[in-house]
Motif scaffolding. Structure first.
Motif, PDB file in Angstrom:
ATOM      1  N   ILE B 522       0.853  -1.189   0.000  1.00  0.00           N
ATOM      2  CA  ILE B 522       0.000   0.000   0.000  1.00  0.00           C
ATOM      3  C   ILE B 522       0.887   1.236   0.000  1.00  0.00           C
ATOM      4  O   ILE B 522       2.102   1.154   0.233  1.00  0.00           O
ATOM      5  CB  ILE B 522      -0.963   0.046   1.216  1.00  0.00           C
ATOM      6  CG1 ILE B 522      -0.205   0.073   2.538  1.00  0.00           C
ATOM      7  CG2 ILE B 522      -1.921  -1.131   1.174  1.00  0.00           C
ATOM      8  CD1 ILE B 522      -1.107   0.356   3.735  1.00  0.00           C
ATOM      9  N   MET B 523       0.282   2.382  -0.297  1.00  0.00           N
ATOM     10  CA  MET B 523       1.008   3.639  -0.296  1.00  0.00           C
ATOM     11  C   MET B 523       0.112   4.643   0.411  1.00  0.00           C
ATOM     12  O   MET B 523      -1.015   4.860  -0.023  1.00  0.00           O
ATOM     13  CB  MET B 523       1.248   4.062  -1.733  1.00  0.00           C
ATOM     14  CG  MET B 523       2.628   4.593  -1.955  1.00  0.00           C
ATOM     15  SD  MET B 523       2.885   5.031  -3.659  1.00  0.00           S
ATOM     16  CE  MET B 523       4.188   3.900  -4.064  1.00  0.00           C
ATOM     17  N   THR B 524       0.574   5.178   1.521  1.00  0.00           N
ATOM     18  CA  THR B 524      -0.302   6.048   2.307  1.00  0.00           C
ATOM     19  C   THR B 524       0.211   7.488   2.318  1.00  0.00           C
ATOM     20  O   THR B 524       1.360   7.754   1.968  1.00  0.00           O
ATOM     21  CB  THR B 524      -0.416   5.540   3.761  1.00  0.00           C
ATOM     22  OG1 THR B 524       0.884   5.531   4.339  1.00  0.00           O
ATOM     23  CG2 THR B 524      -1.004   4.146   3.817  1.00  0.00           C
ATOM     24  N   ASN B 525      -0.685   8.382   2.743  1.00  0.00           N
ATOM     25  CA  ASN B 525      -0.356   9.803   2.905  1.00  0.00           C
ATOM     26  C   ASN B 525       0.816   9.990   3.849  1.00  0.00           C
ATOM     27  O   ASN B 525       0.925   9.239   4.817  1.00  0.00           O
ATOM     28  CB  ASN B 525      -1.512  10.524   3.597  1.00  0.00           C
ATOM     29  CG  ASN B 525      -2.754  10.500   2.772  1.00  0.00           C
ATOM     30  OD1 ASN B 525      -2.698  10.219   1.585  1.00  0.00           O
ATOM     31  ND2 ASN B 525      -3.864  10.804   3.393  1.00  0.00           N
ATOM     32  N   SER B 526       1.585  11.044   3.666  1.00  0.00           N
ATOM     33  CA  SER B 526       2.612  11.304   4.678  1.00  0.00           C
ATOM     34  C   SER B 526       2.169  12.368   5.664  1.00  0.00           C
ATOM     35  O   SER B 526       2.871  12.630   6.610  1.00  0.00           O
ATOM     36  CB  SER B 526       3.935  11.728   4.065  1.00  0.00           C
ATOM     37  OG  SER B 526       3.958  11.586   2.692  1.00  0.00           O
ATOM     38  N   LEU B 527       1.025  13.006   5.425  1.00  0.00           N
ATOM     39  CA  LEU B 527       0.575  14.040   6.363  1.00  0.00           C
ATOM     40  C   LEU B 527      -0.684  13.559   7.092  1.00  0.00           C
ATOM     41  O   LEU B 527      -1.569  12.965   6.474  1.00  0.00           O
ATOM     42  CB  LEU B 527       0.278  15.348   5.612  1.00  0.00           C
ATOM     43  CG  LEU B 527       1.492  16.059   5.000  1.00  0.00           C
ATOM     44  CD1 LEU B 527       1.049  17.223   4.131  1.00  0.00           C
ATOM     45  CD2 LEU B 527       2.437  16.551   6.073  1.00  0.00           C
ATOM     46  N   LEU B 551      -4.238  17.442   7.737  1.00  0.00           N
ATOM     47  CA  LEU B 551      -2.955  17.220   7.062  1.00  0.00           C
ATOM     48  C   LEU B 551      -1.915  18.182   7.616  1.00  0.00           C
ATOM     49  O   LEU B 551      -1.262  18.915   6.899  1.00  0.00           O
ATOM     50  CB  LEU B 551      -3.112  17.439   5.551  1.00  0.00           C
ATOM     51  CG  LEU B 551      -4.230  16.643   4.870  1.00  0.00           C
ATOM     52  CD1 LEU B 551      -4.427  17.120   3.445  1.00  0.00           C
ATOM     53  CD2 LEU B 551      -3.910  15.158   4.880  1.00  0.00           C
ATOM     54  N   LEU B 554       3.747  15.693   9.729  1.00  0.00           N
ATOM     55  CA  LEU B 554       4.321  14.561   9.002  1.00  0.00           C
ATOM     56  C   LEU B 554       4.219  13.311   9.864  1.00  0.00           C
ATOM     57  O   LEU B 554       4.374  13.367  11.077  1.00  0.00           O
ATOM     58  CB  LEU B 554       5.778  14.858   8.662  1.00  0.00           C
ATOM     59  CG  LEU B 554       5.921  15.853   7.504  1.00  0.00           C
ATOM     60  CD1 LEU B 554       7.264  16.539   7.544  1.00  0.00           C
ATOM     61  CD2 LEU B 554       5.732  15.160   6.163  1.00  0.00           C
ATOM     62  N   ARG B 555       3.968  12.182   9.235  1.00  0.00           N
ATOM     63  CA  ARG B 555       3.733  10.964  10.015  1.00  0.00           C
ATOM     64  C   ARG B 555       4.972  10.582  10.820  1.00  0.00           C
ATOM     65  O   ARG B 555       6.084  10.529  10.288  1.00  0.00           O
ATOM     66  CB  ARG B 555       3.310   9.807   9.115  1.00  0.00           C
ATOM     67  CG  ARG B 555       4.324   9.457   8.050  1.00  0.00           C
ATOM     68  CD  ARG B 555       3.835   8.317   7.163  1.00  0.00           C
ATOM     69  NE  ARG B 555       4.761   8.145   6.041  1.00  0.00           N
ATOM     70  CZ  ARG B 555       4.452   7.555   4.905  1.00  0.00           C
ATOM     71  NH1 ARG B 555       3.242   7.080   4.716  1.00  0.00           N
ATOM     72  NH2 ARG B 555       5.346   7.437   3.942  1.00  0.00           N
ATOM     73  N   SER B 565      -5.551   2.893   6.443  1.00  0.00           N
ATOM     74  CA  SER B 565      -5.941   1.985   5.364  1.00  0.00           C
ATOM     75  C   SER B 565      -6.576   0.709   5.911  1.00  0.00           C
ATOM     76  O   SER B 565      -7.517   0.188   5.328  1.00  0.00           O
ATOM     77  CB  SER B 565      -4.733   1.617   4.507  1.00  0.00           C
ATOM     78  OG  SER B 565      -4.272   2.781   3.860  1.00  0.00           O
ATOM     79  N   SER B 584       8.777   6.887   4.242  1.00  0.00           N
ATOM     80  CA  SER B 584       9.551   7.668   5.206  1.00  0.00           C
ATOM     81  C   SER B 584       8.713   8.055   6.411  1.00  0.00           C
ATOM     82  O   SER B 584       7.520   8.306   6.288  1.00  0.00           O
ATOM     83  CB  SER B 584      10.054   8.954   4.543  1.00  0.00           C
ATOM     84  OG  SER B 584      10.950   8.628   3.518  1.00  0.00           O
TER      85      SER B 584
END
Lengths: 337, 811
Positions: B522-527, B551, B554-555, B565, B584
């Motif tokens: 999966i690819m998730t938001n970083s904010l 948002l 930063l995670r 998710s 990251s």
């Protein structure tokens, strides 16, 4: 008395053995008759109470039944083993197979890897850089003057006054040009951020692949050749393309590359905004100021740089019409790849 | 920037079709983003003549008209409700199929398509239209009555002269010269090899009265305002602009206002010079002073908004007060109105940086500020002023006073740049001759002298091209005019392979392994939002100008977004969630090591794994079950083994973690690389997840750094004997400890220890459990005898029973 028991056991065994079809039944049989506390072993116990003179006779009988049972047991065992593979006609082949688990790779990773592989095969290395970047690397060193309208091209998230979430992967160019010896040929993939409202067509973060080649004799013709080679590998040998002059502060001359829209084949559609062309990348010759900022003499070295977005290209490749679906991570979406 | 095709043709003779022109513009770097055919909405409307008007037999207010729409065809019968319709009028008629842009009877004025109809028993074959209905004016009181000379059957767009084509051109920040019709025409003239036709500038001045008697201009801040010019036009009548001017402006995307303002806009779009018109009588002491604002000063701009100034803004002032923010926007207090009689016309050059700072700070962006901040031509000022002054006079019946005030203390001159022919060809990879290069440069207004050695050109760059500063900029111009497509693609550059990247290969290996074992990447938001982030770490990186509260930061952990998710899918009824992500995470904490630091922030590249829901799919051959910690433990250890990292060491924590329980740390060769555990339920609550989620986190850079090519290890070629043994021990004895004991007492002859049964039950007694081991024994030297095997087994059994107070259970 004992001979009666032996007879009974023998007839039991005679009846039972032919009905045995499974290993479990066979094991049960073994425990009942052949184990240390089984029926045959108990015959030996009974032997103790038999008058001495009859002992040899009964001993022989018991030994015989033991040996016979053991050998019959072995032969059933062998038969059973050979028929564990069932009769072909008994197998219902329409039953599903025992499936191995199937995982998937995210479509954006797929696109990015395809790009990477093409460039790697052309001799490019891969370098990464930080997503939290200082203004110097993100703008200044890349020839974006302070208070220049060029900065409006990239709406920026700030973490501190002079620290930003990188707006492109281009600052990695500065990092490699400063830290690695020339000549240099690398691509720089990664996530970038823009302070823009989220919609079906644009997101506040996306992914880019930047490229850089610096050597003593790199020309615009090399740049075009490299980009065409990439585009033909990536989009197909039969694509049509065009180069048009553009502007980026860190390259001069600059270009943008369009390819014929692969949905409408150039006729014009919603995706290409009725122009027949899709913009796929920006590029140019590394600006002498940028080379100088990294400590290289622009009279001696020249180079080209390019950059392309991964997400938008992935939309087109996979026929997806809303960029947000990439990051919802719905398993019904993920399992399609 | 919107360019009118008709307007453009005043400056260059164009034979090209709009499509060709569009292609040419794009190939020059002036990308045509859209082409709009103006007047298209009036297709189906024609000039017609009303031949006869009769009252409608069934309606008082309606009339039945006979209308000729072409000289050859039969007249049409049209029912019309307009009070002013009369025989002999030339009118505008829409025929069936035409789309009326504005429906007067619809509250929202939505367009509608005409059809032949029967109105109160009378057939009607079209519609005679009002200006409002057609969107060409505001009059809705009656139909448009055209000039008697209008030709029957002429399409109305042609009759009105509104048939034009607008090109929407994306002008890059380096080309302020192309923010005008003349600028675009200049590039086209160069590309087509044609002449650029500039408008003739002749100002009819009233020589009897000089401007100097009426006003005076003083610049106090010449850094921000290097040049200021003024002209005065007297006796103007402010009114609507003529049709041609309105049409040009509309085509270029501007709304016509009045003749004075329209002329200033027209000249801006013609020459690229923004202008400002003041009402002379509203200027105190009838003078202009250009100076910086007073800190704390309040100023109301034309749009009615009030601004508090910092003192850094450049202001245009009269004898008492500020009247405009220089280059940005005029003030309410000196605006042109219907009663304006005398106009003071400003044409100035403001510093790009100053205008940009002010516009940014005040949050104002105007056509003027847009041009000034990109850099206009400081030497086009007089032409623009002359052009505007004479047009205002012409269109308003006024007269231009004699003379112009031009305060320009230090003339800005064009840059001189030397261009080496060899350098051009080296950078472009071409073989263009000196004379061709010179020809290209001359065609875009650069003055060129050939150097004595005939190897380079001395170029004088006109001031309308502020972007050309260096030799490389001239090289770009040569490339652009030569045509990017004419530069031959070179593919022969020597292939230079960088050192193969081990890191990349390792990451690929990890991905392949995880996907082969059923995980979805999966690819998730970083904010994320602050309060969620705080569940994971106190050291959070905050964005100063976030898009929204959701948002804002930063995670700090991949779990913080992966759980989003998991939650999303869980709440959409998905039952098997096996996810991984490589991404990251960010922290304000400086962690020494190999992580990336910029400005004190730490960034780590992390592999996150989340398992939740069922272990597999429903099937006929195995029971459906939920995942538990042993699925994750097995997965992670198999992964490490799978990618060749055998030497992992597990650390069983007793200390609680804020994120997980049942946490087990993982070390490889003594380096901490991550952990596994079960996400705490209070965290899951935040994500609305009501089932177990198991989470592992591994530091990607640490893992990929531990890498060596595998070396072959000899194995025993003698037979292996398997012996099973089961112990009954107290429940709290850990199996791992027994296993360790077996290995250490068994010595080198034990090649593997497997646990094949663990159970508790009444049979064993209260607080007891049984653990069954299967041991493989062999030797590198020989086949082990029964005696040797028994002796190893006895040793093992002896030590285990003693150490753990275990009893042997017979199998």
């Amino acid at each position: 008395m004992l001979d009666q028991t032996i007879k009974e056991i023998r007839s039991e065994i005679d009846a039972l053995l032919p009905t045995i079809t499974t290993n479990d039944q066979l094991e049960q049989f073994r425990i009942t008759y052949l184990s240390r506390s089984g029926r045959i072993a108990s015959l030996y116990e009974s032997l103790k109470s038999v008058p001495k003179e009859q002992k040899p006779q009964f001993g022989q009988l018991i030994n015989a039944i033991k040996q016979e049972t053991e050998s019959r047991f072995e032969s059933v065992k062998t038969t059973l083993q050979s028929s564990t593979t069932r009769q072909a006609s008994d197998v219902d082949l329409t039953l599903p197979g025992r499936m191995l688990p199937k995982g998937t790779r995210h479509p954006i990773t797929r696109t990015m890897e395809e790009m990477k592989n093409i460039f790697v095969s052309m001799g490019f290395g891969i370098v990464y850089g930080p997503e939290i970047e200082d203004e110097y690397h993100n703008f200044e060193a890349l020839n974006f003057a302070k208070n220049h309208p060029a900065r409006d091209m990239q709406d920026t998230f700030f973490v501190k006054e002079d620290v930003v979430l990188r707006t492109h992967t281009t600052p990695v160019q500065i990092r490699v040009m400063k830290n690695r010896p020339l000549p240099l040929r690398v691509i720089m993939p990664g996530r970038v951020y823009r302070n823009e409202a989220v919609s079906a067509r644009s997101n506040y973060f996306f992914h880019q692949v930047d490229g850089l080649y610096v050597d003593t004799n790199v020309s615009f013709a090399d740049l075009k050749g490299t980009l065409v080679t990439f585009a033909k590998n990536f989009y197909g040998n039969d694509i049509k393309y065009r180069f048009r002059p553009s502007y980026f502060p860190f390259t001069e001359p600059s270009l943008e590359m369009d390819i014929t829209c692969f949905l409408c084949k150039g006729k014009g559609c919603r995706i290409c905004k009725h122009t027949g062309w899709l913009e796929v990348l920006g590029a140019g010759m590394v600006h002498p100021n940028v080379l100088r900022n990294c400590g290289h003499d622009p009279e001696k070295y020249s180079g080209y740089a390019f950059g392309m977005g991964v997400d938008r290209i992935s939309l087109l490749r996979y026929g997806i019409d809303d960029i947000r679906i990439f990051f919802e991570n719905d398993v019904r979406f993920l399992n399609q790849f | 920037m919107r360019i009118s095709y008709k307007w453009l043709q005043n400056y260059i003779e164009l034979n090209a079709s709009p499509e060709d022109l569009s292609f040419k513009l794009t190939s020059l770097g002036l990308e045509v983003e859209a082409i709009e055919v103006i007047g298209k909405e009036l297709d189906g409307f024609f000039v017609a003549e009303v031949l006869d008007v009769q009252l409608h037999p069934n309606a008082d207010r309606l009339k039945v008209c006979k209308v000729a729409v072409s000289s050859s065809e039969q007249p049409l019968q049209i029912v019309c409700g307009a009070p002013n319709v009369a025989a002999g009028q030339k009118v505008i008629v829409g025929l069936a199929g035409a789309k009326v842009p504005h429906n007067q009877h619809d509250p929202e004025g939505k367009p509608f398509v005409l059809a032949n109809a029967t109105i109160r028993g009378i057939e009607s074959h079209g519609m005679i239209c009002s200006a409002k209905e057609l969107g060409i004016g505001d009059d809705a009181s009656g139909i448009v009555v055209l000039d008697k000379k209008a030709r029957i059957g002429t399409p109305i767009t042609e009759h009105l002269g509104v048939n034009d084509i607008a090109f929407e051109i994306g002008i890059t920040p380096n080309r302020p010269d192309c923010l005008s019709h003349i600028g675009i025409a200049r590039d086209l003239a160069a590309a087509y090899g044609k002449k650029l036709i500039l408008p003739t500038l002749k100002v009819k001045e009233n020589k009897k009265s000089s401007i100097k008697k009426l006003t005076n201009v003083r610049i106090e801040n010449s850094t921000d305002c290097p040049r200021y010019t003024a002209r005065i036009i007297q006796n103007v009548a402010v009114k609507q602009s003529p049709e041609w001017l309105q049409q040009y402006l509309t085509a270029a995307g501007l709304r016509p206002i009045n003749n004075v303002v329209d002329v200033t806009n027209f000249v801006m779009l013609e020459f690229g010079q923004p202008l400002h018109a003041f009402d002379y009588h509203n200027l105190a002491k009838h003078e202009i002073v250009v100076k910086s604002a007073v800190r704390g000063e309040r100023f109301v701009t034309l749009d009615g908004k009030s601004h508090t100034l910092t003192g850094d803004e450049l202001m245009i002032c009269d004898g008492e007060k500020s009247v405009a923010i220089g280059g940005v926007m005029g003030g309410m207090n000196s605006e042109i109105s219907n009663t304006t009689n005398t106009v003071l016309l400003e044409a100035a050059y403001f510093s790009p940086t100053s205008v940009r700072k002010t516009a940014k700070r005040l949050g104002i962006s105007t056509d003027a500020s847009y041009r000034f901040e990109r850099g206009i031509d400081p030497n086009v000022t007089l032409q623009a002023s002359d052009r505007a002054a004479s047009l205002i006079a012409e269109l308003s019946g006024g007269e231009v006073l004699g003379g112009i005030i031009d305060v320009y203390p230090k003339k800005i001159v064009g840059k001189k740049i030397s261009l080496r022919v060899e350098r051009v060809n080296k950078i472009l990879g071409t073989a263009i001759s000196l004379s061709t290069i010179a020809k290209f440069l001359v065609s875009i207004g650069i003055t060129v002298t050939v150097a004595k050695d005939k190897k380079s050109l001395l170029c004088l760059v006109p001031t309308f091209r502020p972007d050309i500063e260096l030799e490389i900029d001239l090289i770009e111009e040569v490339g652009r005019l030569y045509g990017y497509d004419n530069i031959i693609n070179k593919t022969s550059s020597e292939v230079m392979f960088s050192k193969p990247d081990a890191t990349e290969a390792r990451i690929s290996e990890i991905r392949n392994w995880l996907e082969s074992n059923g995980l979805n990447e999966i690819m998730t938001n970083s904010l994320i939002d602050t309060s969620s982030a705080q569940l994971f770490s106190p050291n959070i990186v905050t964005v100063k100008n976030p898009l929204s509260q959701e948002l804002e930061v930063l995670r700090p952990s991949l779990a913080s977004t992966m759980l989003q998710s998991i939650g999303y899918n869980y709440n959409h009824g998905a039952e098997r969630l096996h996810f991984y992500e490589i991404g990251s995470t960010f922290s304000t904490e400086q962690i020494s090591g190999k992580q990336i630091h910029v400005a004190g922030y730490t960034e780590s590249r992390i592999l996150g794994i989340c398992l939740s829901g069922f272990a597999g799919d429903i099937s006929w051959y195995q029971k459906l079950r939920k995942v538990d910690i042993f699925d994750l433990k097995g997965l992670v250890l198999s992964l490490l083994k799978g990618i060749g990292l055998d030497n992992s060491n597990l650390i069983y924590y007793n200390a609680p973690s804020s994120l997980t329980e049942m946490t087990v740390g993982i070390e490889i060769n003594g380096t901490y690389v991550g952990f596994i555990g079960r996400i705490k339920s209070e965290i899951l609550k935040n994500y609305k997840i009501d089932q177990e989620v198991l989470y592992a986190e591994l530091d990607v850079d640490s893992i990929v750094a531990i890498h060596s090519v595998k070396k072959y290890r000899e194995f025993s070629r003698f037979p292996t004997v398997v012996r099973d043994v089961a112990f009954i021990v107290r429940k709290e004895i850990s199996v791992g400890d027994i296993e360790k004991e077996i290995r250490s007492f068994g010595g080198s002859s034990i090649s593997s220890v497997k646990i094949f049964d663990v159970f508790e039950g009444k049979v064993l007694g209260e607080g007891k459990k049984s653990v069954a081991f299967s041991l493989s024994l062999n030797s590198f030297e020989k086949t082990l005898t029964d005696g040797e095997i028994d002796s190893v087994m006895n040793r093992v059994i002896g030590s285990v029973t003693k150490k753990f107070e275990a009893t042997l259970r017979s199998l």
